[in-house]
Design a protein around this motif. Structure first.
Motif, PDB file in Angstrom:
ATOM      1  N   ASN A   5       8.345   6.580   0.104  1.00 60.29           N
ATOM      2  CA  ASN A   5       7.057   6.534  -0.598  1.00 60.29           C
ATOM      3  C   ASN A   5       7.236   6.855  -2.075  1.00 60.29           C
ATOM      4  O   ASN A   5       6.577   6.254  -2.936  1.00 60.29           O
ATOM      5  N   ALA A  44      -4.888   8.265  10.124  1.00 61.47           N
ATOM      6  CA  ALA A  44      -4.060   7.333   9.338  1.00 61.47           C
ATOM      7  C   ALA A  44      -4.935   6.575   8.347  1.00 61.47           C
ATOM      8  O   ALA A  44      -4.524   6.313   7.218  1.00 61.47           O
ATOM      9  N   GLU A  45      -6.141   6.198   8.765  1.00 61.58           N
ATOM     10  CA  GLU A  45      -7.029   5.395   7.913  1.00 61.58           C
ATOM     11  C   GLU A  45      -8.188   6.244   7.411  1.00 61.58           C
ATOM     12  O   GLU A  45      -8.548   7.224   8.039  1.00 61.58           O
ATOM     13  N   LYS A  50       0.829  -1.221   0.000  1.00 58.80           N
ATOM     14  CA  LYS A  50       0.000   0.000   0.000  1.00 58.80           C
ATOM     15  C   LYS A  50       0.854   1.257   0.000  1.00 58.80           C
ATOM     16  O   LYS A  50       1.818   1.358   0.764  1.00 58.80           O
ATOM     17  N   PRO A  53       1.235   4.927   1.228  1.00 60.73           N
ATOM     18  CA  PRO A  53       0.573   5.688   2.296  1.00 60.73           C
ATOM     19  C   PRO A  53      -0.120   6.950   1.754  1.00 60.73           C
ATOM     20  O   PRO A  53       0.470   7.716   1.003  1.00 60.73           O
ATOM     21  N   TYR A  54      -1.378   7.089   2.098  1.00 59.43           N
ATOM     22  CA  TYR A  54      -2.103   8.336   1.841  1.00 59.43           C
ATOM     23  C   TYR A  54      -2.608   8.806   3.195  1.00 59.43           C
ATOM     24  O   TYR A  54      -3.128   8.000   3.972  1.00 59.43           O
ATOM     25  N   ARG A  55      -2.488  10.091   3.495  1.00 58.63           N
ATOM     26  CA  ARG A  55      -2.987  10.596   4.766  1.00 58.63           C
ATOM     27  C   ARG A  55      -4.471  10.938   4.617  1.00 58.63           C
ATOM     28  O   ARG A  55      -4.891  11.487   3.584  1.00 58.63           O
TER      29      ARG A  55
END
Ligand code: FAD
Ligand code: UDP
Length: 366
Positions: A316, A303-304, A244, A246-248
Motif C-alpha cells: 500500500n 472492508a467497505e 484504489k 485500501p482504507y479500512r
C-alpha cells in the motif's frame, strides 16, 4: 471575489490550515461534503443529551507543546487520562500489557524488577523487526500475542499481524510497571466544550467562509485559479488512476442506556477474541458529563464504507508513493491529512502537519 485558498475538508487538516492562512491575511473558502465541521473528530449531543463522538472515540494526547498551545487558543481543556481494559477469556485485564496484566493473567506476584526477566523468557527476539507480528512477538511472545493482539488485529484490519507494518502494533507499548494509562504523552486532555465547539471557534474568522454539504468533485471543474488544499483520500483526487488505495472502514453502533449510569469501569473495553466488534467506548468517562443514563458505541470493522484508516503495509505504501508522485507534479494543490497523505496519523500529528503545510504556503513567494 475568488478566495486565495479553497480548502477541501473541515477536519483537523483543513481547519488548522484555514485558520493559519486567515490569520496571515489570506481569504479562505472551506468546503466539506458532510453536513458538519470537525471531520472524524465531530462530537454532538445525542437524542438523550449525552455528548458522543459520532465517528468513534477521539482522545487527545500529544508530546508537542506547540500543538497543544496552538489548539489552546480555541478551547479550554479537561484533564483526562484514557484507560482501556481487554476482555480475555471472560476477565478484564489492563492493556497496554503491564505488571498487573501479567500477574493476574498467570497467577503470579512479580515485582517490577521481576517483570523484565519474565518477559525476556516469554519473548521471541526478532531481527529485523518489519511487521506488527515481529513487534509483538519480540516484546511479549506468542501467548500474550494470541490473547491480546492476533484476534483484535484480524478483526480490525481483516489481516494477520504478519501482514501489517511494524508501526501498527508499535502504537501499543509494553510496560513492566503498573502504569495503566493507554497513552504516555505529556499532554492528555479533552476539549472541555467538545471538539465541534473547538472547531467552530477555529473557523470563526472574517477571512474564512465555510460551506457544508459540498463535494469537491462536483465543483472542481468550475474552479478558476487560487490554490487548493485537499484533505480527502488521495486516490480519489486522481480518479483512482493507479487503482484504489485500501482504507479500512468501521460501522459505529451507538446505543443509549437510559437506566444505567455507568456501563463499564473505564472509557474503553477491548474485545480481542469475542464478538464482531473490536471495542466498546462509554463517552461519559471521556467527557466527565453527569447524566442519569449513559451512551456507548461499538466499533465494527468493515472492508467497505467511509475511509477511516490507511492500511500500513509495504504494497500500500508503494501504491501511495505513485499517487504522492502525481501530487508532487500537480501545481496549485497541497495534500494534507490522514487520508491525503495516507498516514496513520493521530490528531496531534495532523495538526502538526497542517501547521507545517500552512507555514510553507505563507512563506512561498507569491
Ligand atoms: P478527517 O477528519 O477525515 O477530515 C477530512 C474531511 O474531508 C472529512 O470531513 C471529509 O468529509 C472531507 N472530505 C473528504 N473528501 C471530500 C470531498 N470530495 N469533498 C468535500 N469534502 C471531502 N486520533 C487521536 O489523536 N486520538 C484518538 O483517540 C483517535 N481515535 C480515532 C478513532 C477512530 C475510529 C478514527 C477513525 C480515527 C481516530 N483518530 C484519533 C484519528 C483522527 O480521527 C485523525 O487523525 C483526524 O481526524 C484526521 O483529520 P483529517 O482532517 O486529516 O481527516
Ligand atoms: N491492538 C491489538 N489489541 C488491542 C489494542 C490494539 O491488537 O487490545 C493492535 C491492533 O492491531 C490495533 C493497533 O494495535 O489496530 C493500534 O491500536 P490503537 O488502539 O492505537 O488503534 P486506534 O485507536 O487507532 O483504532
Amino acid at each position: 471575489m475568488q478566495p486565495d485558498y479553497l480548502i477541501v475538508g473541515a477536519g483537523f487538516s483543513g481547519a488548522v490550515c484555514a485558520r493559519e492562512l486567515a490569520d496571515a491575511g489570506k481569504t479562505v473558502h472551506v468546503i466539506d461534503k458532510r453536513p458538519h465541521i470537525a471531520g472524524n473528530a465531530y462530537d454532538e449531543l445525542d437524542a438523550h443529551g449525552v455528548l458522543i463522538h459520532t465517528y468513534g472515540p477521539h482522545i487527545f494526547h500529544t508530546n508537542s507543546k506547540k500543538v497543544f498551545e496552538w489548539l489552546s487558543r480555541f478551547t479550554d481543556w479537561r484533564f483526562y487520562e484514557h484507560r482501556v481494559l481487554a476482555v480475555v477469556e471472560g476477565k478484564h485485564y489492563p492493556i497496554p500489557i503491564n505488571r498487573t496484566t501479567i500477574n493476574s493473567l498467570y497467577g503470579l506476584n512479580l515485582s517490577e524488577e521481576e517483570v523484565a526477566p519474565w518477559l525476556e523468557k516469554a519473548r521471541q527476539p526478532r531481527d529485523p523487526i518489519k511487521t506488527s507480528e515481529d513487534v509483538v512477538l519480540n516484546s511479549v511472545g506468542p501467548d500474550l500475542c494470541d490473547k491480546f493482539f492476533r484476534g483484535y488485529t484480524r478483526k480490525q484490519w481483516g489481516l494477520d499481524l504478519s501482514e501489517l507494518s511494524a508501526g501498527v502494533a508499535a502504537r501499543i507499548p509494553t510496560r513492566t510497571n503498573d502504569d495503566d494509562r493507554y497513552f504516555g504523552d505529556t499532554f492528555q486532555f479533552m476539549p472541555a466544550q467538545g471538539y465541534t465547539e473547538m472547531f467552530r471557534r477555529m473557523l470563526d474568522h472574517p477571512n474564512i467562509k465555510v460551506e457544508l454539504g459540498v463535494d469537491y468533485f462536483a465543483v472542481r471543474d468550475r474552479l478558476k485559479g487560487g490554490h487548493t488544499i485537499y484533505s480527502g483520500p488521495i486516490d480519489a483526487f486522481f480518479g483512482y488512476q493507479h487503482g484504489k488505495l485500501p482504507y479500512r472502514s468501521l460501522r459505529f453502533d451507538h446505543e443509549h442506556l437510559a437506566d444505567v449510569s455507568q456501563y463499564q469501569p473505564v472509557g474503553t473495553v477491548n474485545y480481542p477474541n469475542d464478538h464482531d466488534y473490536t471495542r466498546i467506548t462509554e463517552f461519559k468517562h471521556l467527557s466527565g458529563q453527569q447524566h442519569a443514563g449513559t451512551s456507548i458505541v461499538r466499533e465494527y470493522p468493515q472492508a467497505e464504507g467511509d475511509p477511516y484508516y490507511p492500511v500500513p503495509r509495504p504494497e500500500n505504501e508503494a501504491l501511495y508513493k505513485r499517487y504522492a508522485e502525481m501530487a508532487e507534479a500537480t501545481p496549485g494543490v497541497t495534500f494534507v491529512g490522514r487520508l491525503a497523505q495516507y498516514r496513520y496519523y493521530n490528531m496531534d500529528q495532523v495538526v502538526a502537519a497542517a501547521l507545517k503545510a500552512a507555514e510553507d504556503l505563507i512563506k512561498r513567494p507569491a
